[in-house]
Design a protein around this motif. Structure first.
Motif, PDB file in Angstrom:
ATOM      1  N   TYR A  73      81.919  -1.942  43.282  1.00 45.57           N
ATOM      2  CA  TYR A  73      81.052  -1.166  42.400  1.00 45.57           C
ATOM      3  C   TYR A  73      79.887  -2.017  41.917  1.00 45.57           C
ATOM      4  CZ  TYR A  73      79.522   1.964  38.661  1.00 45.57           C
ATOM      5  OH  TYR A  73      78.771   2.795  37.856  1.00 45.57           O
ATOM      6  N   ALA A  74      80.130  -3.302  41.690  1.00 42.72           N
ATOM      7  CA  ALA A  74      79.087  -4.197  41.206  1.00 42.72           C
ATOM      8  C   ALA A  74      77.989  -4.419  42.243  1.00 42.72           C
ATOM      9  CB  ALA A  74      79.702  -5.537  40.794  1.00 42.72           C
ATOM     10  N   VAL A  75      78.311  -4.263  43.534  1.00 45.26           N
ATOM     11  CA  VAL A  75      77.318  -4.519  44.591  1.00 45.26           C
ATOM     12  C   VAL A  75      76.863  -3.231  45.284  1.00 45.26           C
ATOM     13  CG1 VAL A  75      78.282  -6.805  44.998  1.00 45.26           C
ATOM     14  CG2 VAL A  75      79.102  -4.885  46.366  1.00 45.26           C
ATOM     15  N   ARG A  76      77.163  -2.078  44.697  1.00 45.75           N
ATOM     16  CA  ARG A  76      76.907  -0.790  45.344  1.00 45.75           C
ATOM     17  C   ARG A  76      75.433  -0.536  45.648  1.00 45.75           C
ATOM     18  NH1 ARG A  76      77.003  -0.326  40.067  1.00 45.75           N
ATOM     19  NH2 ARG A  76      75.722   1.195  38.930  1.00 45.75           N
ATOM     20  N   ASN A  77      74.531  -1.113  44.872  1.00 41.94           N
ATOM     21  CA  ASN A  77      73.101  -0.812  45.019  1.00 41.94           C
ATOM     22  C   ASN A  77      72.330  -1.833  45.836  1.00 41.94           C
ATOM     23  OD1 ASN A  77      73.049   1.610  43.530  1.00 41.94           O
ATOM     24  ND2 ASN A  77      72.932   0.501  41.590  1.00 41.94           N
ATOM     25  N   ILE A  78      72.983  -2.892  46.272  1.00 42.20           N
ATOM     26  CA  ILE A  78      72.257  -3.969  46.944  1.00 42.20           C
ATOM     27  C   ILE A  78      71.666  -3.525  48.281  1.00 42.20           C
ATOM     28  CG2 ILE A  78      72.545  -6.215  48.056  1.00 42.20           C
ATOM     29  CD1 ILE A  78      74.308  -7.040  45.764  1.00 42.20           C
ATOM     30  N   ARG A  79      72.464  -2.913  49.135  1.00 42.19           N
ATOM     31  CA  ARG A  79      71.921  -2.486  50.433  1.00 42.19           C
ATOM     32  C   ARG A  79      70.927  -1.339  50.297  1.00 42.19           C
ATOM     33  NH1 ARG A  79      69.326  -1.982  53.907  1.00 42.19           N
ATOM     34  NH2 ARG A  79      69.705  -1.895  56.147  1.00 42.19           N
TER      35      ARG A  79
END
Length: 241
Positions: A73-79
């Motif tokens: 959830y913490a990295v959901r927006n990176i890509r």
């Protein structure tokens, strides 16, 4: 992540931490959670296993309550952040601000812009890349790398790679995209070869080389490749690892 008769676990649901490019730990943990949830479900009623159409929604709950959900959830927006006007550079700026500083606590979730296969550009809009030949020390040729995977499929098993329309590869994929199948497949499964008549080309499928990555199923611009689960026991072995 759960449905009657099955669960999405391991690499299938895409449980990969994008900035770390790691997913083995999350894939293994999802399998452990699935096994525990299934075991409890099978024996919750007087220890009488009920397997027909077994639905295990408890797996979804356990997954959401695990460290997997918190980490991803913490990295959901990176890509998705790389789809902005600044491209990859915009994604790097976004990652630096909202992941490394705020640890993914932003109250919004970005979306991908369309399916992956629809992002492919026509060959006329691209410049061919002249890759250096493998030196056998740092870089290696494709077939030698495939051999290291130990992949194998029985010759008499039903084909697990088929085409919905045999004419599309040449008429569209080769004509417009210069045959992307022969480049996006890491195992050399797809290659365009001349017809026996010498007039034209055809797509040849070397299914025995398949390492089950499913890139073709995802990236084919015509969505014409039908990838199904092959016969049990076939595929990569990776004995050398």
């Amino acid at each position: 992540m759960s449905f009657p008769g099955g669960l999405l676990i391991g690499c299938s649901p895409g449980l990969m931490n994008v900035p770390k490019i790691k997913g083995t730990h999350t894939a293994m943990k999802s399998g452990m959670l699935a096994a525990e949830a299934i075991f409890k479900k099978l024996f919750e009623h007087n220890r009488q296993p009920v397997t027909q159409g077994l639905h295990v929604p408890e797996y979804d709950v356990e997954l959401r309550n695990s460290w997997i959900w918190k980490e991803l959830y913490a990295v959901r927006n990176i890509r998705p952040s790389c789809h902005g006007p600044l491209g990859v550079y915009g994604g790097m700026i976004y990652t630096g601000i909202f992941y490394w500083i705020f640890r993914g606590l932003e109250p919004w979730t970005l979306k991908h812009k369309g399916a992956d296969y629809s992002q492919l550009k026509s060959a006329k809009d691209c410049t061919p890349i002249d890759y250096p030949k493998p030196d056998g020390k740092i870089s290696f040729d494709l077939l030698s790398s495939v051999a290291l995977s130990g992949t194998n499929h029985e010759d008499d098993q039903p084909a697990h790679l088929t085409l919905l329309d045999d004419s599309i590869p040449v008429n569209r994929n080769l004509a417009e995209f210069d045959g992307p199948e022969q480049r996006f497949c890491p195992a050399g499964v797809y290659e365009y070869v001349p017809l026996e008549s010498g007039n034209g080309m055809r797509l040849q499928i070397n299914a025995q080389n398949c390492v089950h990555c499913k890139t073709c199923d995802i990236k084919d611009p015509s969505q014409n490749i039908n990838w199904v689960v092959p016969e049990g026991g076939g595929g990569p072995a990776y004995n050398g690892m």
